[in-house]
Design a protein around this motif. Sequence first.
Motif, PDB file in Angstrom:
ATOM      1  N   LEU A  68       0.828  -1.197   0.000  1.00 57.02           N
ATOM      2  CA  LEU A  68       0.000   0.000   0.000  1.00 57.02           C
ATOM      3  C   LEU A  68       0.863   1.248   0.000  1.00 57.02           C
ATOM      4  O   LEU A  68       0.371   2.343  -0.203  1.00 57.02           O
ATOM      5  CB  LEU A  68      -0.942   0.002   1.204  1.00 57.02           C
ATOM      6  CG  LEU A  68      -1.962  -1.138   1.207  1.00 57.02           C
ATOM      7  CD1 LEU A  68      -2.817  -1.076   2.461  1.00 57.02           C
ATOM      8  CD2 LEU A  68      -2.831  -1.084  -0.029  1.00 57.02           C
ATOM      9  N   VAL A  69       2.154   1.056   0.243  1.00 61.02           N
ATOM     10  CA  VAL A  69       3.108   2.159   0.242  1.00 61.02           C
ATOM     11  C   VAL A  69       4.285   1.728  -0.623  1.00 61.02           C
ATOM     12  O   VAL A  69       4.779   0.604  -0.494  1.00 61.02           O
ATOM     13  CB  VAL A  69       3.584   2.482   1.683  1.00 61.02           C
ATOM     14  CG1 VAL A  69       4.614   3.579   1.690  1.00 61.02           C
ATOM     15  CG2 VAL A  69       2.406   2.845   2.565  1.00 61.02           C
ATOM     16  N   GLU A  74       8.463   4.242   1.705  1.00 66.05           N
ATOM     17  CA  GLU A  74       8.983   3.624   2.925  1.00 66.05           C
ATOM     18  C   GLU A  74      10.342   4.206   3.283  1.00 66.05           C
ATOM     19  O   GLU A  74      10.618   4.488   4.453  1.00 66.05           O
ATOM     20  CB  GLU A  74       9.103   2.114   2.750  1.00 66.05           C
ATOM     21  CG  GLU A  74       7.798   1.386   2.825  1.00 66.05           C
ATOM     22  CD  GLU A  74       7.967  -0.112   2.644  1.00 66.05           C
ATOM     23  OE1 GLU A  74       9.095  -0.571   2.366  1.00 66.05           O
ATOM     24  OE2 GLU A  74       6.966  -0.821   2.784  1.00 66.05           O
ATOM     25  N   ALA A  75      11.200   4.390   2.283  1.00 60.26           N
ATOM     26  CA  ALA A  75      12.529   4.964   2.528  1.00 60.26           C
ATOM     27  C   ALA A  75      12.401   6.386   3.052  1.00 60.26           C
ATOM     28  O   ALA A  75      13.112   6.778   3.992  1.00 60.26           O
ATOM     29  CB  ALA A  75      13.357   4.928   1.250  1.00 60.26           C
ATOM     30  N   ASP A  80      12.396  10.423   7.494  1.00 61.96           N
ATOM     31  CA  ASP A  80      11.611  11.467   8.161  1.00 61.96           C
ATOM     32  C   ASP A  80      10.279  10.878   8.611  1.00 61.96           C
ATOM     33  O   ASP A  80       9.298  10.911   7.869  1.00 61.96           O
ATOM     34  CB  ASP A  80      11.382  12.640   7.206  1.00 61.96           C
ATOM     35  CG  ASP A  80      10.611  13.775   7.850  1.00 61.96           C
ATOM     36  OD1 ASP A  80      10.468  13.772   9.097  1.00 61.96           O
ATOM     37  OD2 ASP A  80      10.154  14.673   7.119  1.00 61.96           O
ATOM     38  N   PRO A  81      10.233  10.321   9.844  1.00 65.61           N
ATOM     39  CA  PRO A  81       9.006   9.661  10.326  1.00 65.61           C
ATOM     40  C   PRO A  81       7.782  10.570  10.359  1.00 65.61           C
ATOM     41  O   PRO A  81       6.658  10.099  10.315  1.00 65.61           O
ATOM     42  CB  PRO A  81       9.365   9.196  11.733  1.00 65.61           C
ATOM     43  CG  PRO A  81      10.840   9.174  11.772  1.00 65.61           C
ATOM     44  CD  PRO A  81      11.311  10.230  10.801  1.00 65.61           C
TER      45      PRO A  81
END
Length: 94
Positions: A68-69, A74-75, A80-81
């Motif tokens: 879904l991503v 993801e990287a 940067d959360p």
Amino acid sequence: WPRLDASCAQQRRDGEAALTRELEWASHLSLAAVLLPPLPADVYPVARRLQETFQRATSWQAWVRCRLVSREEEARRREDPSSTGDVADPWLRW
């Protein structure tokens, strides 16, 4: 996970043989389903192996995880959360 999309012919053959063994083992164990990781862009080799296995043993299902991503997203999220990314709604991604 077997690399069925490898550029090297030997690696592809080894991957196909490994996937066939795994699917035959799942059939031997009478599992209701097998869970596959997200498929590569070229799904033909995996689909061909699944189809060949289903012809021999039709008592189980193949479930496929869907991303879904994207890997790029993801990287970015690891770096940067707090980032929400381009597509916040997973349904739109699907």
